[in-house]
Design a protein around this motif. Structure first.
Motif, PDB file in Angstrom:
ATOM      1  N   VAL A 418      56.428  40.142  31.195  1.00  0.00           N
ATOM      2  CA  VAL A 418      55.986  39.022  29.970  1.00  0.00           C
ATOM      3  C   VAL A 418      54.169  38.978  30.787  1.00  0.00           C
ATOM      4  N   PHE A 419      53.955  38.664  31.614  1.00  0.00           N
ATOM      5  CA  PHE A 419      52.755  37.823  31.946  1.00  0.00           C
ATOM      6  C   PHE A 419      51.970  39.405  31.532  1.00  0.00           C
ATOM      7  N   ASN A 420      51.750  41.239  32.077  1.00  0.00           N
ATOM      8  CA  ASN A 420      51.273  41.806  31.481  1.00  0.00           C
ATOM      9  C   ASN A 420      51.272  42.242  29.640  1.00  0.00           C
ATOM     10  N   GLU A 421      52.768  41.701  29.357  1.00  0.00           N
ATOM     11  CA  GLU A 421      52.809  41.865  27.942  1.00  0.00           C
ATOM     12  C   GLU A 421      51.281  41.138  26.934  1.00  0.00           C
ATOM     13  N   MET A 422      51.675  39.791  27.889  1.00  0.00           N
ATOM     14  CA  MET A 422      50.330  37.994  27.380  1.00  0.00           C
ATOM     15  C   MET A 422      49.274  38.565  27.244  1.00  0.00           C
ATOM     16  N   CYS A 423      48.932  39.275  28.579  1.00  0.00           N
ATOM     17  CA  CYS A 423      47.318  40.316  28.545  1.00  0.00           C
ATOM     18  C   CYS A 423      47.033  40.507  27.339  1.00  0.00           C
ATOM     19  N   THR A 424      47.950  41.712  27.532  1.00  0.00           N
ATOM     20  CA  THR A 424      47.966  43.122  26.695  1.00  0.00           C
ATOM     21  C   THR A 424      47.595  42.437  25.532  1.00  0.00           C
ATOM     22  N   PHE A 425      48.265  41.555  24.415  1.00  0.00           N
ATOM     23  CA  PHE A 425      48.163  40.983  23.154  1.00  0.00           C
ATOM     24  C   PHE A 425      46.928  40.110  23.415  1.00  0.00           C
ATOM     25  N   GLY A 426      45.728  39.722  24.532  1.00  0.00           N
ATOM     26  CA  GLY A 426      45.035  39.107  24.424  1.00  0.00           C
ATOM     27  C   GLY A 426      45.125  37.632  24.685  1.00  0.00           C
ATOM     28  N   ILE A 427      46.359  36.831  24.918  1.00  0.00           N
ATOM     29  CA  ILE A 427      46.559  35.595  25.215  1.00  0.00           C
ATOM     30  C   ILE A 427      45.872  35.432  26.502  1.00  0.00           C
ATOM     31  N   PRO A 428      44.325  33.985  26.672  1.00  0.00           N
ATOM     32  CA  PRO A 428      43.836  34.055  27.663  1.00  0.00           C
ATOM     33  C   PRO A 428      44.651  33.522  28.876  1.00  0.00           C
ATOM     34  N   ALA A 429      45.215  33.643  29.658  1.00  0.00           N
ATOM     35  CA  ALA A 429      45.914  32.654  30.200  1.00  0.00           C
ATOM     36  C   ALA A 429      45.078  31.773  31.295  1.00  0.00           C
ATOM     37  N   ASP A 430      46.111  30.627  31.573  1.00  0.00           N
ATOM     38  CA  ASP A 430      45.721  29.643  31.751  1.00  0.00           C
ATOM     39  C   ASP A 430      46.061  29.087  33.331  1.00  0.00           C
ATOM     40  N   ASP A 431      46.154  27.548  34.249  1.00  0.00           N
ATOM     41  CA  ASP A 431      46.062  27.383  34.883  1.00  0.00           C
ATOM     42  C   ASP A 431      47.807  27.449  35.184  1.00  0.00           C
ATOM     43  N   VAL A 432      48.197  27.312  34.508  1.00  0.00           N
ATOM     44  CA  VAL A 432      49.904  26.805  34.300  1.00  0.00           C
ATOM     45  C   VAL A 432      50.617  28.245  34.383  1.00  0.00           C
ATOM     46  N   THR A 433      49.699  29.145  33.867  1.00  0.00           N
ATOM     47  CA  THR A 433      50.803  30.865  33.864  1.00  0.00           C
ATOM     48  C   THR A 433      50.443  31.595  35.505  1.00  0.00           C
ATOM     49  N   PHE A 434      49.162  31.279  35.682  1.00  0.00           N
ATOM     50  CA  PHE A 434      49.243  31.755  36.952  1.00  0.00           C
ATOM     51  C   PHE A 434      49.739  30.249  38.365  1.00  0.00           C
ATOM     52  N   VAL A 435      50.694  29.604  37.839  1.00  0.00           N
ATOM     53  CA  VAL A 435      51.438  28.755  38.405  1.00  0.00           C
ATOM     54  C   VAL A 435      52.974  29.623  37.789  1.00  0.00           C
ATOM     55  N   GLY A 436      53.544  30.276  37.274  1.00  0.00           N
ATOM     56  CA  GLY A 436      54.789  30.377  37.114  1.00  0.00           C
ATOM     57  C   GLY A 436      54.072  32.011  37.583  1.00  0.00           C
ATOM     58  N   VAL A 437      53.160  32.674  37.262  1.00  0.00           N
ATOM     59  CA  VAL A 437      53.143  33.877  37.695  1.00  0.00           C
ATOM     60  C   VAL A 437      53.902  34.485  39.509  1.00  0.00           C
ATOM     61  N   LEU A 438      52.662  33.371  40.633  1.00  0.00           N
ATOM     62  CA  LEU A 438      52.975  33.178  41.611  1.00  0.00           C
ATOM     63  C   LEU A 438      54.380  32.762  42.488  1.00  0.00           C
ATOM     64  N   SER A 439      54.584  31.782  41.091  1.00  0.00           N
ATOM     65  CA  SER A 439      56.040  31.154  41.945  1.00  0.00           C
ATOM     66  C   SER A 439      57.485  32.401  42.059  1.00  0.00           C
ATOM     67  N   ALA A 440      56.507  33.449  40.480  1.00  0.00           N
ATOM     68  CA  ALA A 440      58.118  34.853  40.144  1.00  0.00           C
ATOM     69  C   ALA A 440      57.419  35.142  41.444  1.00  0.00           C
ATOM     70  N   CYS A 441      56.397  35.765  41.566  1.00  0.00           N
ATOM     71  CA  CYS A 441      56.317  36.616  42.884  1.00  0.00           C
ATOM     72  C   CYS A 441      57.060  35.735  44.164  1.00  0.00           C
ATOM     73  N   SER A 442      57.017  34.549  44.311  1.00  0.00           N
ATOM     74  CA  SER A 442      57.846  33.755  45.837  1.00  0.00           C
ATOM     75  C   SER A 442      58.594  34.301  45.710  1.00  0.00           C
ATOM     76  N   TYR A 443      59.598  33.239  44.552  1.00  0.00           N
ATOM     77  CA  TYR A 443      60.685  33.372  44.740  1.00  0.00           C
ATOM     78  C   TYR A 443      61.900  35.245  44.717  1.00  0.00           C
ATOM     79  N   SER A 444      60.478  35.911  44.056  1.00  0.00           N
ATOM     80  CA  SER A 444      61.763  36.786  44.500  1.00  0.00           C
ATOM     81  C   SER A 444      61.508  38.099  45.588  1.00  0.00           C
ATOM     82  N   GLY A 445      60.453  37.450  46.544  1.00  0.00           N
ATOM     83  CA  GLY A 445      59.568  38.034  47.423  1.00  0.00           C
ATOM     84  C   GLY A 445      58.365  38.988  47.480  1.00  0.00           C
ATOM     85  N   LYS A 446      57.843  39.181  46.446  1.00  0.00           N
ATOM     86  CA  LYS A 446      57.040  40.074  45.818  1.00  0.00           C
ATOM     87  C   LYS A 446      55.602  39.608  46.404  1.00  0.00           C
ATOM     88  N   VAL A 447      55.734  39.811  47.738  1.00  0.00           N
ATOM     89  CA  VAL A 447      54.160  39.089  48.160  1.00  0.00           C
ATOM     90  C   VAL A 447      53.105  39.898  48.049  1.00  0.00           C
TER      91      VAL A 447
END
Length: 703
Positions: A418-447
Motif C-alpha cells: 500500500v505504501f508503494n501504491e501511495m508513492c506511485t499515486f504521487g501522495i507525499p508521505a508524512d510523519d504518520v505514514t512512516f510510523v505505520g510503515v516502520l511499525s509494519a516492518c517491526s511487527y513482521s520481522g522485516k528488519v
C-alpha cells in the motif's frame, strides 16, 4: 337579488380565507399532505391559496413540488415570486434562487434583500456585496443583512464602516455590531456601542453578556447580568455557559439552581461542565433528572463518559439512545465510532456505519478514514479494505489509516505494498505514514526493509525522522534480538530517549533474556516515569523467570513505598452487542462463571492431550507449580476465549481484546485452542493483532 349575490360572494371569500388559513396551519405543523388535500378540494382557488401551498412545500423542504405548482399558477404577483425566491434561499439552493431572481418581471426591495441574504448564508460574501451595492433602494433590513455578512466573514472593520453609513440604525443592527466585536474579542468597542444604544432589548443585553462570558470575563458578565431590566431563558443560559466553560462549576451550580426555567440547552451545558471538571456522577444526575432531552443531551453525556475513559458506559448509553429513537448527530456518531474502535465493538461499528450511510456522511474523507480504523481495530480487514478501495480520491490520512491497520495486524507485505501504491499515486508521505510503515516492518520481522526505509526517509521522501521513528527502529532491532544495535541507536540519536523508547528496549530485553540491558532500561524508565508499573513488572518478570525471588520482593517493596499500582490484566469480548469484561486472578466473577470454568476444564484436558505444557515463567509469584498452572489457566484472555467458545456461533471468529501485551503462555495455549476446537480466534493486545487459526498465529510467534 343583488343583496343575495353580495352575501354569496362574501360567503365564498370567507371560505377561501378559512381554507388558506388551514393550508398555512398544516404546513407549519409539517403536515403538508393535509395542506395539499385542503388545496385540492378548494373550488375557488385565488392567488393567496396558490402562494400558501407553494410556501408550505418550501417550508417543509420540498422545493421541487413547490416549483411544479409555481409553474402551473394561473397568475402570479410579487409575493409569488418573492415566496419562491425566499423558499429557495431557506432550502440553501442559492443558484436556483438566483435564476428566479434574474427572471422576475419586477423586483422590489424584498426580492433584492432575499437574494443578498441567500449569498450571505451560503458564505458567498463577495457576491452578496456586489448585489447589495447594485440595489436601487435599500431598507434597514437590507443594510442589516449585509452587515451580518461582513461580520460573518470576520471583516469587522469593514462592517463598522458599513454600520456608520447606515441611514437608520435600529436595535437589530446595533446588536449585530456588538456581537461582531465580541466575536473578535474587541470587548471595549462592543461595550462602547452598547452604552451608546438609545434603546436596548433583552437580546442586546444577552449579546453583551455572552461576549464577556465567551472571552473569559465572567465576573464582568455577571455584574451586567445582575442589572438587566429583564432576563429570558437565553440570558440565563448565556451566563451559565460562561461559568461552565471557565470550569467554575460552583457558581454554575448556584446559578443553575436559581434558574426559573431550566432549558435543555442549559442542562446540556451543565452536563458538559461537570464532565470537563471530572464530575461524571453529577453530570449523570443532571442527565437523569431532565424531562426532555435532545440529541445534544445524549451526545453531551456520551462525550463525558468518553472523556473520562468510561467507553463501555458510553456504548451502553448509545444503545439506550438508539432504543429511544433519538437520531444521533454527526459528532456523536464519530465519537461512538472511535469508541467502537477502542473496544473493538464490531456490531456497534457496523450499526453506526449504516447510520452514516443513511445520512450520506460516508462520502466524507474523514469519516472514511475513521471507518477504516474501526474495521481494522475490530479485526475485519476485508471490510476496511473495501471502504478504502471504493473511496476516491484518497488523502494522506486515508492511506495512513490502511497502512497503520495492516501494521497492527503484522501484515508487513500488505503495508509495504500500500505504501508503494501511495508513492506511485504521487501522495507525499508524512510523519504518520512512516510510523505505520516502520511499525509494519517491526511487527513482521522485516528488519532489512525497515532499516532501508528509515535511512532513505530524508533523502528520498524529504521527511526528517522524529523521535517516534527512532522508537520504531529501536523496537524493530529489539524484536529481532539485535539489542546492542538498538542501544547504539539510542546513544547516537539526535533526541533524548523518552519512556516509549526505553520501554521498547526493556520489552525486547524481556523476550531475549538480556538482564544487564534490561536493568539499564528499567532505571532510565523509573527516572522518567516513577509511577509507571511497566519497568517494575518487566524487570520483575526477568528476575522471576531466573528464580531470583529476593530481587522480585525488593522491586515490589519499592512499588509499595512509592504507591505504584499495577494495572490489572483485563480482556473483553462482544457478544450480541454486549461487551463482557474479564479480569485475571481474584476479581468479581462473571454471571456465567460456572459455565466458563467447565469450559476451561474441558480445554485443559484437550490441550494436555495435544501436548500443551503450561509455561510457569509467565507467573510472577514465588509459588509451587500447581498454583502457577492455576494462575496461568485463569488469565483474562483465556476466560474471554472460553466465553467466546460458549457463545459465538460456530464458524464465526471469536474476537477478544486485551489491555496488556498477551503473555507467551496464553499465546501458545490459544494457538492450540484454535486447532483442537477448529475455531478462528482474533486477539488484539496492547501492541498488535494475533490471528489464530489451525494452531498457527499470524505473528509467526514474533511479537
Amino acid at each position: 337579488m343583488l343583496y343575495l349575490l353580495i352575501r354569496h360572494r362574501s360567503y365564498c371569500s370567507s371560505v377561501a380565507i378559512s381554507a388558506n388559513s388551514q393550508i398555512a396551519r398544516y404546513a407549519r405543523l409539517g403536515q403538508i399532505w393535509n395542506a395539499r388535500k385542503v388545496f385540492d378540494q378548494m373550488s375557488d382557488k385565488n392567488i393567496v391559496s396558490w402562494n400558501s401551498i407553494i410556501s408550505g412545500y418550501l417550508q417543509n423542504n420540498r422545493p421541487n413540488e413547490a416549483k411544479f405548482l409555481f409553474d402551473r399558477m394561473p397568475e402570479r404577483n410579487a409575493a409569488s415570486w418573492n415566496g419562491l425566491l425566499s423558499g429557495y434561499v431557506k432550502n440553501r439552493m442559492v443558484n436556483q434562487a438566483r435564476k428566479v431572481f434574474d427572471t422576475m418581471p419586477e423586483r422590489n426591495v424584498v426580492s433584492w434583500t432575499a437574494m443578498v441574504r441567500g449569498y450571505v448564508e451560503e458564505g458567498s460574501i463577495a457576491e452578496a456585496e456586489s448585489l447589495f451595492w447594485q440595489m436601487p433602494e435599500k431598507n434597514v433590513v437590507s443594510w442589516t443583512v449585509m452587515l451580518g455578512g461582513l461580520i460573518k466573514d470576520s471583516r469587522i472593520d469593514e462592517a463598522r464602516k458599513l454600520f456608520d453609513m447606515m441611514p437608520v440604525k435600529d436595535v437589530v443592527a446595533r446588536t449585530n455590531m456588538i456581537g461582531g466585536y465580541c466575536q473578535e474579542g474587541r470587548l471595549v468597542e462592543a461595550r462602547e456601542l452598547f452604552d451608546e444604544m438609545p434603546r436596548r432589548n433583552v437580546i442586546s443585553w444577552t449579546t453583551m453578556i455572552s461576549g464577556y462570558a465567551q472571552n473569559q470575563q465572567v465576573d464582568i458578565a455577571r455584574k451586567l447580568f445582575e442589572v438587566m431590566p429583564e432576563k429570558n431563558e437565553v440570558s440565563w443560559t448565556a451566563m451559565l455557559t460562561g461559568y461552565t466553560q471557565c470550569g467554575r462549576m460552583k457558581e454554575a451550580s448556584e446559578l443553575f439552581d436559581a434558574m426559573p426555567v431550566k432549558s435543555v440547552v442549559s442542562c446540556n451545558a451543565m452536563i458538559l461542565g461537570f464532565g470537563q471538571n471530572g464530575e461524571v456522577a453529577k453530570a449523570r444526575q443532571v442527565f437523569d433528572q431532565m424531562r426532555e432531552k435532545d440529541d445534544g443531551t445524549w451526545s453531551a453525556m456520551i462525550k463525558v463518559y468518553i472523556g473520562k475513559g468510561l467507553e463501555l458506559e458510553a456504548l451502553t448509553l448509545f444503545s439506550v439512545m438508539q432504543r429511544h429513537g433519538i437520531q444521533p448527530n454527526f459528532p456523536c456518531l464519530i465519537s461512538i465510532l472511535l469508541v467502537c474502535a477502542s473496544l473493538a465493538s464490531l456490531d456497534h461499528g457496523r450499526q453506526v456505519h449504516t447510520q452514516l450511510l443513511k445520512c450520506q456522511f460516508d462520502s466524507d474523507v474523514y469519516v472514511a478514514s475513521v471507518l477504516i480504523t474501526v474495521y481494522m481495530k475490530c479485526g475485519d480487514l476485508v471490510k476496511a479494505k473495501r471502504v478504502f478501495d471504493r473511496f476516491s480520491p484518497k488523502d494522506v490520512v486515508m492511506w495512513n489509516s490502511i497502512i497503520t491497520g495492516y501494521a497492527q495486524h503484522g501484515l508487513g507485505e500488505e503495508a509495504l505494498q500500500v505504501f508503494n501504491e501511495m508513492c506511485t499515486f504521487g501522495i507525499p508521505a508524512d510523519d504518520v505514514t512512516f510510523v505505520g510503515v516502520l511499525s509494519a516492518c517491526s511487527y513482521s520481522g522485516k528488519v532489512d526493509e525497515g532499516l532501508e526505509i528509515f535511512k532513505s526517509m530524508k533523502s528520498k521522501y524529504l521527511v526528517d525522522p522524529i523521535i517516534e521513528h527512532y522508537a520504531c527502529m529501536v523496537d524493530l532491532l529489539g524484536r529481532a534480538g539485535r539489542l546492542n544495535e538498538a542501544m547504539n541507536l539510542i546513544k547516537t540519536m539526535p533526541f533524548e530517549a523518552d519512556a516509549i523508547i526505553w520501554g521498547s528496549l526493556m520489552g525486547a530485553c524481556r523476550t531475549h533474556m538480556n538482564m544487564d540491558l534490561a536493568e539499564v532500561a528499567a532505571k532510565k524508565l523509573l527516572k522518567l516515569e516513577p509511577k509507571n508499573t511497566g519497568p517494575y513488572i518487566l524487570l520483575s518478570n526477568i528476575y522471576a523467570s531466573k528464580g531470583k525471588w529476593a530481587e522480585v520482593a525488593k522491586l515490589r517493596e519499592n512499588m509499595r513505598s512509592r504507591e505504584v499500582k499495577k494495572s490489572p490484566g483485563c480482556s473483553w469480548i462482544e457478544v450480541e452487542k454486549t461487551v463482557h469484561m474479564f479480569t485475571g486472578g481474584v476479581s468479581i466473577p462473571h454471571p456465567e462463571h460456572s459455565m466458563i470454568t467447565r469450559m476451561l476444564e474441558k480445554l485443559g484436558g484437550l490441550l494436555k492431550e495435544a501436548g500443551y505444557c503450561p509455561d510457569g515463567s509467565f507467573v510472577l509469584h514465588d509459588v509451587d507449580e500447581e498454583e502457577k498452572v492455576h494462575s496461568l489457566g485463569h488469565h483474562s484472555e483465556k476466560l474471554a476465549v472460553a466465553y467466546g467458545l460458549l457463545k459465538v456461533p460456530k464458524g464465526m471468529p471469536i474476537r477478544v481484546m486485551k489491555n496488556l501485551r498477551v503473555c507467551g503462555d496464553c499465546h501458545s495455549a490459544i494457538k492450540l485452542i484454535s486447532k483442537v476446537m477448529d475455531q478462528e480466534i482474533i486477539l488484539r493486545d496492547a501492541n498488535r493483532f494475533h490471528h489464530f487459526k489451525d494452531g498457527l498465529c499470524s505473528c509467526k510467534d514474533y511479537w
